[in-house]
Scaffold this motif. Structure first.
Motif, PDB file in Angstrom:
ATOM      1  N   GLY A 175      -3.063   1.504  -4.013  1.00  0.00           N
ATOM      2  CA  GLY A 175      -2.256   2.873  -4.310  1.00  0.00           C
ATOM      3  C   GLY A 175      -3.444   3.750  -4.781  1.00  0.00           C
ATOM      4  N   ALA A 176      -3.026   4.906  -4.930  1.00  0.00           N
ATOM      5  CA  ALA A 176      -3.827   6.122  -5.371  1.00  0.00           C
ATOM      6  C   ALA A 176      -4.952   6.328  -4.573  1.00  0.00           C
ATOM      7  CB  ALA A 176      -3.977   5.965  -6.896  1.00  0.00           C
ATOM      8  N   TYR A 218       0.888  -1.239  -0.065  1.00  0.00           N
ATOM      9  CA  TYR A 218       0.052   0.129   0.034  1.00  0.00           C
ATOM     10  C   TYR A 218       0.903   1.423  -0.115  1.00  0.00           C
ATOM     11  CZ  TYR A 218       1.092  -0.534   5.033  1.00  0.00           C
ATOM     12  OH  TYR A 218       1.754  -0.623   6.373  1.00  0.00           O
ATOM     13  N   GLY A 219       0.233   2.309  -0.583  1.00  0.00           N
ATOM     14  CA  GLY A 219       0.915   3.509  -0.666  1.00  0.00           C
ATOM     15  C   GLY A 219       0.481   4.104  -2.295  1.00  0.00           C
ATOM     16  N   GLY A 220       1.009   5.476  -2.300  1.00  0.00           N
ATOM     17  CA  GLY A 220       1.035   6.317  -3.508  1.00  0.00           C
ATOM     18  C   GLY A 220       0.699   5.332  -4.790  1.00  0.00           C
ATOM     19  N   VAL A 221       1.949   4.468  -4.993  1.00  0.00           N
ATOM     20  CA  VAL A 221       1.864   3.582  -6.208  1.00  0.00           C
ATOM     21  C   VAL A 221       1.580   2.286  -5.515  1.00  0.00           C
ATOM     22  CG1 VAL A 221       3.345   5.080  -7.496  1.00  0.00           C
ATOM     23  CG2 VAL A 221       4.503   3.478  -6.182  1.00  0.00           C
ATOM     24  N   HIS A 245      -7.382   4.539   3.984  1.00  0.00           N
ATOM     25  CA  HIS A 245      -6.323   5.146   5.031  1.00  0.00           C
ATOM     26  C   HIS A 245      -6.796   6.134   5.867  1.00  0.00           C
ATOM     27  CE1 HIS A 245      -2.689   6.763   6.390  1.00  0.00           C
ATOM     28  NE2 HIS A 245      -2.029   5.392   6.038  1.00  0.00           N
ATOM     29  N   PHE A 256      -6.056   3.902  -2.045  1.00  0.00           N
ATOM     30  CA  PHE A 256      -5.427   3.967  -0.379  1.00  0.00           C
ATOM     31  C   PHE A 256      -6.020   5.008   0.212  1.00  0.00           C
ATOM     32  CE2 PHE A 256      -1.467   5.809   1.194  1.00  0.00           C
ATOM     33  CZ  PHE A 256      -1.531   4.935   2.600  1.00  0.00           C
ATOM     34  N   ILE A 257      -6.470   6.221  -0.574  1.00  0.00           N
ATOM     35  CA  ILE A 257      -7.091   7.269   0.222  1.00  0.00           C
ATOM     36  C   ILE A 257      -8.522   6.890   0.775  1.00  0.00           C
ATOM     37  CG2 ILE A 257      -8.027   9.649  -0.259  1.00  0.00           C
ATOM     38  CD1 ILE A 257      -5.015   9.342  -0.041  1.00  0.00           C
TER      39      ILE A 257
END
Length: 197
Positions: A147-148, A116-119, A155, A151-152
């Protein structure tokens, strides 16, 4: 024959980590698959020191009791799903240290990942794959990337929604990964048992 035993390894030890949420979701997917016996293994439960042995566990037995406890635990499993946070384009220091604290226990076992994370931790998972090769593991092609926008959605610093909010996005990748993991876990277990050569 019994199902392969799979560890879902939480690779972050930060108190504010997000890892527990995808780890629990992954456990539910593994249990629904039905082909594995699964358990969450949390690095935070092992209090591993920084690697400070005479040499790699490939060559000499580890002396630290914490490392020995860790090795005994991971030796129980036929394969692993690593829950991967991306720190500066790589895996966490805690996960790298845990990988370094063992060796024979990893050999000829499959390594899957949910990141997990931005990408979607794509760079960290790719780095994990190269480490897995050196540990003589079988890194899988398929992985789950959160991601992206997804993720938002889940999270705490975003919308903090339940994992069900993004399941339609990530479940196809999870299904593919678990299918691949099922095959490799069974084949490598048979090979380690001497049933195939």
């Amino acid at each position: 024959m019994s199902n392969p035993k799979i560890a879902i390894v939480i690779g972050s030890t930060r108190k504010a980590r997000f890892a527990d949420k995808p780890a629990q979701w992954m456990l539910e997917q593994v249990e629904a698959h039905g082909g594995f016996d699964a358990e969450i293994v949390d690095l935070a439960d092992f209090d591993l020191p920084f690697f400070d042995e005479v040499g790699s566990a490939l060559y000499v037995p580890s002396e630290d009791p914490a490392a020995q406890k860790w090795q005994a635990k991971i030796d129980e499993f036929d394969g692993y799903i690593f829950v991967v946070a991306e720190y500066n384009h790589s895996i966490t220091g805690a996960l790298k240290n845990a990988l370094d604290q063992a060796y024979p226990q990893w050999v000829r076992k499959p390594a899957a990942a949910i990141g997990y994370g931005g990408v979607g931790a794509a760079r960290a998972i790719e780095h994990l794959r190269t480490i897995a090769v050196e540990l003589q593991m079988v890194p899988l092609r398929n992985a789950v990337h959160i991601g992206a926008g997804a993720f938002i959605e889940v999270h705490p610093m975003g919308k903090n929604g339940p994992m069900s909010e993004i399941e339609a996005v990530i479940k196809p990748a999870s299904d593919q990964m678990l299918s691949e993991l099922d095959w490799w876990a069974r084949v490598t277990r048979a090979g380690r048992a001497g049933e195939i050569s």
